[in-house]
Design an enzyme around this catalytic site. Structure first.
Site, short mmCIF file in Angstrom:
data_model
loop_
_atom_site.label_atom_id
_atom_site.label_comp_id
_atom_site.label_asym_id
_atom_site.label_seq_id
_atom_site.Cartn_x
_atom_site.Cartn_y
_atom_site.Cartn_z
N ASP A 427 48.90 49.55 36.68
CA ASP A 427 49.73 48.65 37.46
C ASP A 427 50.79 48.05 36.52
O ASP A 427 50.59 48.01 35.30
CB ASP A 427 48.86 47.55 38.07
N ASP A 622 45.26 44.04 37.94
CA ASP A 622 44.84 42.65 37.76
C ASP A 622 44.93 41.80 39.01
O ASP A 622 44.34 40.73 39.07
CB ASP A 622 45.68 41.98 36.67
N ASP A 626 45.47 44.85 43.91
CA ASP A 626 44.98 46.03 43.20
C ASP A 626 43.52 46.36 43.55
O ASP A 626 43.03 47.43 43.19
CB ASP A 626 45.08 45.82 41.68
#
Length: 748
Positions: A427, A622, A626
């Site tokens: 990410d 995080d 996600d």
């Protein structure tokens, strides 16, 4: 109401399963663990059972509306084992191993001199009647006092109509001992030395095994030792010293320089640096001021802090880490299931093999002495202990070592799954980047940052906060502002030192009558093309500089991406941000494949698309958005500074925000899996070689006892080599100046 509706309501109304963790005593080999799993799993209301032979523990999931913990404990104790529900989820099982060490010390101190004396009497003086009786006198305490634990547990197993490693040892030594009794008075071959030496070799093995396993289980003990014992608190206006266990949420704790912070909390007053390396693995201390969160067990630096406790006891971050490590150590990895299936049938197989060996030697050789010797060797040399310890010992050490470096691995299965991962999906925001806006570059007039920071001090926008923070870090004077006004989405205006100052987009400055030079416009366009947000600052009727703000990449991102590629892994960046910004960040990190402008549900689709293409995906994120992707990936890794939802959804948590934890986790998991393979090969190979050697009379019983003891110890000792694992030394970020009054983050 339809049947599906009824089914859904019934499912919602059903009580959720509860979890029971127990310390299990009297297990002597992996077949014991397999039997406990089978018996406990057959109880009504029990959904799953996981027993760790190396961890001396069991985890049982059960339905409280059908059964109770007492019923589960009774079922286990009925088959001859001791079960004790753990009082806390953070129980320190290494204490039990140390008790085992102390238990075997006197038995070895007494047993070895007597066993050696028996050997000397039998080998050197067996022709003399006095020596035969003396050998019986020295061998008997060894057989029935030193060997009492094996005899007692063999009897317990027999009453429960089962067998274990103790059964093999007790049967083998009793056969050798009783076969010698007629020979004492009437002459003939004595086996007293064989029985005595087998007992002391195995007693020594049990001592060394307990000592090695206490080292392997020491991760929990080491983590628990990190916590503070006492705390200074202010109650009723007085400063008191109380045990840390008596802290309450809301207590105001006083933490002096060099002291451990007793519990999780928020700094109420003071400023200091805090060493968080024991929990995060980060070598650099973190600056803490009023309003910052601090974690229990971390160490205060040179300043005095007053901290308001927000989590105490079992709710602290340290307690959560201990629970995760304990759960991982007690979990059953896929490789362990193979070893358990073999161990479950191994002891009965050895009993049959021993009987067959005796019958074959008696039929072919005709000598009872040779038949007894070979049969005893077969019974003693077989070692399901090594098979049972092969996997959990490595997992115990590996997960414990990971915790010391801020890598929390939730299960042995997750540890094993690492070996098949070939693609790491990262990410962007909060994972590759810091997750907050920072000033990346300042160009133009030297006073640009001063003017922009002074003006933006009146705004609450994140970009404004980043500019003000950069000004304070660089020591510029924040001037007072008059007639401040903000134009949402465009910029801010006001008077600084009596002059009119604007900060914002180029269009905003031009609309307010300021000149924007072409050179400054071109520089601003260049910064925007690199994914930065540009704020122009102007005074005296002209735009004189620009401040570029961006969610800056983490200092170690490029190094980590390069390390992942060196490991043979593909790296992909997946983000919901716009493509221009995403590609700019990816270029800085050295990532070639970028998937941008993806919604949270789209992240799951992209992970599954990679999986459909044959990739084994580890996803690192995080945020709350996600969590679905962390669950969908073959392996989910959550940054510990992220949301609780993400951390709960992941298989592995990186306690700190550093990406170096990814490579640490991968290196550690690969070494742990390599250790597991080595242990399993040794455990299976040992038995495949030693049992035939014993059956054919090549391996005498005394050597068989020594080999059996050594096999268990060697497996645990090999696992303990993981305790030397350490990640590469982290590279510290430094700040270096760049032209035009800006600054850049680079790596030394």
């Amino acid at each position: 109401m339809t049947r599906p509706d009824l089914a859904l309501r019934a499912k919602a109304a059903a009580p959720q399963a509860s979890e029971l963790r127990m310390e299990i005593g009297e297990m002597s080999c992996a077949s014991c663990a397999a039997r406990i799993e089978r018996v406990a799993g057959q109880q009504r209301g029990v959904e799953s059972v996981s027993v760790s032979f190396a961890g001396r523990s069991a985890t049982v999931r059960y339905r409280p509306d059908v059964t109770t913990p007492d019923a589960v404990v009774a079922a286990i104790e009925k088959i001859g084992y001791r079960a004790r529900p753990l009082a806390t989820e953070t129980a320190d099982t290494s204490q039990a191993y140390r008790a085992d060490e102390r238990y075997w010390v006197p038995r070895n101190l007494v047993g070895w001199p007597l066993a050696i004396a028996t050997l000397v009497l039998v080998m050197g003086f067996s022709g003399h009647p006095w020596a035969r009786w003396a050998a019986l006198a020295t061998a008997t305490p060894v057989q029935f006092w030193v060997g009492w634990p094996f005899l007692r547990m063999a009897a317990v197993r027999a009453r429960a109509r089962s067998a274990s490693m103790d059964t093999l040892v007790a049967l083998g030594t009793l056969v050798a001992y009783t076969a010698s009794l007629p020979a004492i008075a009437h002459g003939g071959h004595l086996y007293l030395d064989t029985a005595a030496l087998i007992v002391v070799f195995i007693a020594l093995g049990r001592y060394l095994e307990a000592r090695a396993k206490s080292s392997a289980a020491g991760a929990i003990h080491a983590l628990l030792e990190l916590g503070a014992r006492q705390a200074r608190v202010i109650r009723d206006g007085q400063e008191l010293t109380v045990p840390a266990a008596e802290l309450r949420v809301g207590d105001l704790m006083v933490v002096r320089p060099g002291e451990k912070i007793p519990a999780d909390g928020v700094v109420a007053d003071g400023a200091s640096t805090v060493d968080e390396s024991m929990l995060t693995g980060e070598p650099l201390p973190a600056d803490k001021t009023a309003g910052d969160r601090v974690t229990g067990a971390t160490i205060n630096g040179s300043g005095l802090l007053r901290v308001t406790a927000t989590a105490v006891g079992g709710d602290t971050a340290l307690a959560g880490i201990v629970r995760l490590v304990a759960a991982a150590q007690a979990s059953t990895a896929p490789a362990q299931r193979l070893a358990d299936r073999v161990a479950a049938v191994f002891v009965p197989f050895v009993l049959v093999a021993g009987a067959a060996t005796f019958a074959a030697w008696w039929a072919l050789d005709g000598r009872v002495a040779a038949a007894v010797t070979a049969a005893v060797a077969v019974l003693v040399v077989a070692c399901p202990c090594a098979m049972g310890l092969a996997v959990p010992a490595a997992i115990m050490v590996g997960t414990g070592r990971g915790a010391r470096f801020g890598v929390l691995i939730k299960s042995g299965e997750a540890l094993e799954r690492f070996r098949s991962i070939d693609t790491v999906v990262l990410d962007k925001t909060g994972t590759l980047t810091e997750g907050r806006m920072r000033v990346a570059e300042v160009i133009g007039d030297p006073g640009t940052l001063t003017m922009a920071a002074s003006l933006e001090a009146g705004s609450e926008h994140p970009i404004a906060a980043a500019i003000v923070a950069a000004g304070r870090e660089r020591g510029v004077m924040i001037e007072p502002v008059a007639e401040f006004s903000a134009r949402a989405g465009h910029g801010v205006a006001g008077r600084v030192r009596g002059g009119r100052v604007l900060a914002g987009k180029a269009e905003f400055l031009e609309r307010e009558g300021m000149l924007v030079p072409a050179s400054l416009r071109a520089s601003a366009a260049r910064l925007a093309d690199s994914g930065k947000t540009v704020v122009l600052a102007g005074w005296d009727d002209e735009a004189r500089g620009a401040v570029a703000v961006a969610d800056t990449i983490k200092p170690d991102a490029a190094d980590v991406v390069a390390a992942l590629r060196e490991m043979g892994l593909g790296v992909v960046m997946l983000t919901g941000d716009n493509r221009r910004t995403a590609e700019a960040v990816a270029a800085q990190a050295g990532i070639g494949q970028v998937i941008a402008e993806v919604l949270p549900e789209g992240k799951v689709a992209q992970v599954r698309r990679l999986q459909a293409a044959g990739k084994r995906v580890a996803f690192v994120g995080d945020g709350i958005n996600d969590a679905p992707a962390l669950t969908a990936a073959d392996l989910g890794m959550a940054i510990g500074t992220g949301s609780d939802v993400a951390i709960e959804s992941a298989d592995i948590t990186l306690v700190s925000g550093s990406l170096a934890g990814i490579t640490t986790a991968i290196r550690l998991s690969r070494r742990t899996y390599r250790t597991i393979v080595q242990n399993l090969c040794w455990a299976f190979g040992y038995n495949m070689v030693m049992i035939p050697l014993a059956a054919f009379g090549i391996l005498p019983p005394i050597a068989a006892g020594a080999a059996m003891a050594a096999s268990s110890v060697s497996v645990v000792a090999n696992a303990l080599r993981l305790a030397r694992f350490a990640p590469p030394v982290p590279v510290a970020p430094v700040i270096t100046p760049v032209p035009a009054g800006g600054y850049d983050v680079s790596v030394a």
